[in-house]
Scaffold this active site. Structure first.
Site, PDB file in Angstrom:
ATOM      1  CD  GLU A   1      -2.211  -4.327  11.433  1.00 55.06           C
ATOM      2  OE1 GLU A   1      -1.096  -4.857  11.547  1.00 55.06           O
ATOM      3  OE2 GLU A   1      -2.651  -3.936  10.337  1.00 55.06           O
TER       4      GLU A   1
ATOM      5  N   GLY B   1      -4.957  -1.752   4.955  1.00 59.37           N
ATOM      6  CA  GLY B   1      -4.136  -2.884   4.498  1.00 59.37           C
ATOM      7  C   GLY B   1      -4.799  -4.231   4.753  1.00 59.37           C
TER       8      GLY B   1
ATOM      9  CE  LYS C   1      -3.527   2.321   2.694  1.00 56.23           C
ATOM     10  NZ  LYS C   1      -4.501   2.291   3.767  1.00 56.23           N
TER      11      LYS C   1
HETATM   12  O1  F6P Z   1       2.007  -4.311   9.912  1.00 57.06           O
HETATM   13  C1  F6P Z   1       1.639  -3.012   9.692  1.00 57.06           C
HETATM   14  C2  F6P Z   1       1.148  -2.759   8.303  1.00 57.06           C
HETATM   15  O2  F6P Z   1       1.043  -1.395   8.159  1.00 57.06           O
HETATM   16  C3  F6P Z   1      -0.184  -3.456   8.002  1.00 57.06           C
HETATM   17  O3  F6P Z   1      -1.271  -2.763   8.458  1.00 57.06           O
HETATM   18  C4  F6P Z   1      -0.111  -3.572   6.534  1.00 57.06           C
HETATM   19  O4  F6P Z   1      -1.028  -4.492   6.063  1.00 57.06           O
HETATM   20  C5  F6P Z   1       1.327  -4.021   6.358  1.00 57.06           C
HETATM   21  O5  F6P Z   1       2.036  -3.257   7.311  1.00 57.06           O
HETATM   22  C6  F6P Z   1       1.909  -3.850   4.988  1.00 57.06           C
HETATM   23  O6  F6P Z   1       1.907  -2.519   4.563  1.00 57.06           O
HETATM   24  P1  F6P Z   1       2.123  -2.131   3.055  1.00 57.06           P
HETATM   25  O7  F6P Z   1       1.022  -2.733   2.254  1.00 57.06           O
HETATM   26  O8  F6P Z   1       2.105  -0.643   3.033  1.00 57.06           O
HETATM   27  O9  F6P Z   1       3.451  -2.674   2.608  1.00 57.06           O
END
Ligand code: F6P
Length: 560
Positions: free
Chosen positions: A361, A274, A214
């Site tokens: 979470e 996420g 994300k």
């Molecule tokens: O573990 C924390 C977090 O922010 C989750 O909420 C999220 O799903 C994951 O890290 C991955 O984040 P990204 O998709 O931004 O790489």
């Protein structure tokens, strides 16, 4: 009623439930189960699903009181605010609109005054077109070979949901047929061992790498992405990246900076959390590459069916609402801190790990949405394994040790039935015999009197006694098609939201994961300077200094 700055535990409905706990503690599920009218009122059917919550430590009166709690928590209003795209994730100032990801094309769901459904479908149409090109072999790799294998790199919500759905579909006959000759793997852990396992047996010439993040800043994902970029360029040259790497992100600027053509990037939006992103390109792209878009579309439709049910069904018949309220009852009133998720289906092997993130979470919070410290616990410890595997592992504790409310999830029709001549039941019936037996074993238990009648020797009677009165619920799905997998996902997503809405917390932020990330940055800097310049360890406590010293002195990592 709870005002915006008061806590739910100050409401009359909460206090009423507190007072009701003693009434329930006096009951036993053995007796509650003999009241057929009560049991009948605790069965709910929707779109092929059957929910039976008669084995919860609850009476009809409990349910009424929980519905009052929902009223005091302004649950109706909170659900509407979510569907209306209001910024209910107040600490990040964002809407929470994962429901828009699976809405029909003609639906109107607005975020900041703009209908987001057309944007969602633009990306879905792009995924459909791209995945068809890859699957048909009209898009080829740098050496002209079709890309038959996919490695999806991502962690947390950019991993667990897609892995759950992939695992669930792997043996579905339709999905299996569509996936012939193709493989999909997931690289999440920054452990180089995970890299080795993912690339083992794969050839860069025939592999497509999908980087899913994300933020496009997550340390684990970005280092894994650089590692696989190196794997591709070492074999095929730098220009191969354009053919062999694509991305899913909300941060298209960083995607481009990484070296992936933005044309080969699939967007999603900051209103998708996420852990709620499996229905965005995060899940839809890798799954469509593996199974084809039409299978994945069925998964989205299943989730959408539950969204509509959740949005419009009166609470007393609303499956996610009932489940959410019962979870609040178990955690906050009966004091059960955990919940076991027990699918009687190997295909749901990755369901509990996904729900762990969705639930823990989301609801593992210590303050209300207005920042007030909570005088009660929120969230629960979720864990689970496919049914009979769990029976031979942790069920002992569930039967005779701690009380852990259990979710039994069963499927009527097996994805892969086996009927052996001479056996008294099919293999699936054998599995399901356990699904039907375990909830009663937990609810009824076994008394010393029953054991005496069986002539069990006196010294063993305490060991063989089961207290019973252990709550569970059973959810029976007609089959495990892509559609049903979507339903199951959405039920749990909304159940978690209901819990958070009632507790009055923000279920959509995750500040608790930040501190560890910051401290890891300090360690990373230290490891770099110690290895390259021999810098002495500084700024760590005695414990961490000792551990780091041992690690640096004895490790065989090369100097970078
Ligand atoms: O573990 C924390 C977090 O922010 C989750 O909420 C999220 O799903 C994951 O890290 C991955 O984040 P990204 O998709 O931004 O790489």
């Amino acid at each position: 009623m709870a005002s915006s700055t008061s806590l739910i535990c100050d409401t009359e409905a909460w206090k009423d439930l507190k007072g009701h706990v003693e009434d329930i503690k006096k009951t036993h599920l053995r007796d509650l189960m003999s009241d057929v009218n009560r049991c009948q009122s605790m069965m709910m059917e929707f779109d092929g699903l059957l929910l039976d919550y008669s084995r919860q430590g609850a009476t009809v009166e409990t349910m009424d009181k929980l519905l009052n709690l929902a009223k005091d928590a302004q649950l109706t209003e909170k659900i509407s605010r979510m569907f209306n795209g209001e910024h209910i994730n107040s600490t990040e100032n964002r809407s929470v609109l994962h429901v828009a990801l699976r809405a029909p094309k003609d639906a109107v769901i607005k975020a900041d005054g703009k209908n987001v459904v057309p944007e969602v479908w633009n990306v879905l149409d792009k995924i459909k077109e791209f995945s068809e090109k890859i699957r048909s072999g009209s898009w080829v790799g740098a050496t002209g070979k079709p890309l038959k294998d996919v490695i999806a790199i991502g962690i947390g919500g950019s991993f667990l949901g897609p892995l759950f759905v992939h695992t669930a579909l792997q043996t579905d006959p339709e999905a299996l047929e569509c996936a012939k000759g193709r493989q999909l793997r997931f690289l999440a852990n920054i452990d180089p061992v995970d890299v080795a396992r993912n690339i083992n047996g794969f050839n860069p010439e025939t592999t497509l790498v999908v980087v899913v993040s994300k933020t496009f800043t997550t340390a684990e994902t970005m280092l894994n992405a650089r590692t696989l970029r190196e794997w591709i360029t070492a074999a095929l040259g730098a220009s191969a990246v354009a053919k062999h790497m694509v991305a899913v992100s909300t941060n298209l600027a960083l995607v481009e900076k990484f070296g992936i053509n933005p044309k080969n990037a699939f967007a999603f939006w900051d209103w998708v959390g996420g852990r709620y992103s499996v229905c965005s390109a995060v899940g839809v792209l890798p799954l469509s590459l593996q199974y084809g878009f039409s299978v994945v579309e069925k998964f989205l439709r299943g989730a959408s069916s539950i969204d509509q049910h959740f949005q419009s069904t009166p609470f007393e018949k609303n499956i996610p609402v009932l489940l959410g309220l019962l979870s609040v009852w178990n955690v906050s009133f009966l004091g059960y801190p955990a919940r076991a998720i027990l699918p009687y289906s190997q295909a749901l092997e990755k369901f509990a790990p996904h729900i762990q993130q969705v639930s823990m979470e989301s609801n593992g919070k210590g303050v209300s949405i207005d920042g007030l410290p909570l005088p009660f616990e929120t969230g629960e410890i979720d864990f689970g394994e496919p049914g009979t595997n769990g029976q031979h592992s942790f069920y002992q504790l569930i039967h005779q040790g701690r009380i852990i409310p259990c979710d039994f999830i069963g499927v009527v029709k097996s994805q892969q039935p086996v009927y052996l001549k001479g056996e008294i039941v099919s293999n699936h019936d054998e599995l399901m015999s356990n699904f039907f037996a375990q909830p009663d074993a937990l609810a009824y238990g076994k008394t010393p009197e029953q054991l005496q009648k069986e002539n069990v020797s006196e010294n063993l009677i305490p060991h063989k006694t089961f207290s019973g009165n252990r709550p569970s619920l059973s959810l029976l799905l007609p089959e495990l098609s892509a559609y049903n997998v979507g339903q199951l996902l959405a039920i749990y997503e909304h159940r978690v939201a209901v819990q958070g809405f009632v507790w009055g917390i923000n279920s959509f932020d995750q500040w608790g994961v930040e501190l560890g990330k910051i401290l890891a940055t300090q360690v990373r800097k230290q490891l770099h300077s110690s290895r390259t310049q021999g810098t002495a360890l500084e700024g760590f406590n005695y414990s961490t200094t000792t551990l780091l010293k041992r690690y640096l002195e004895t490790s065989s990592e090369p100097q970078m």
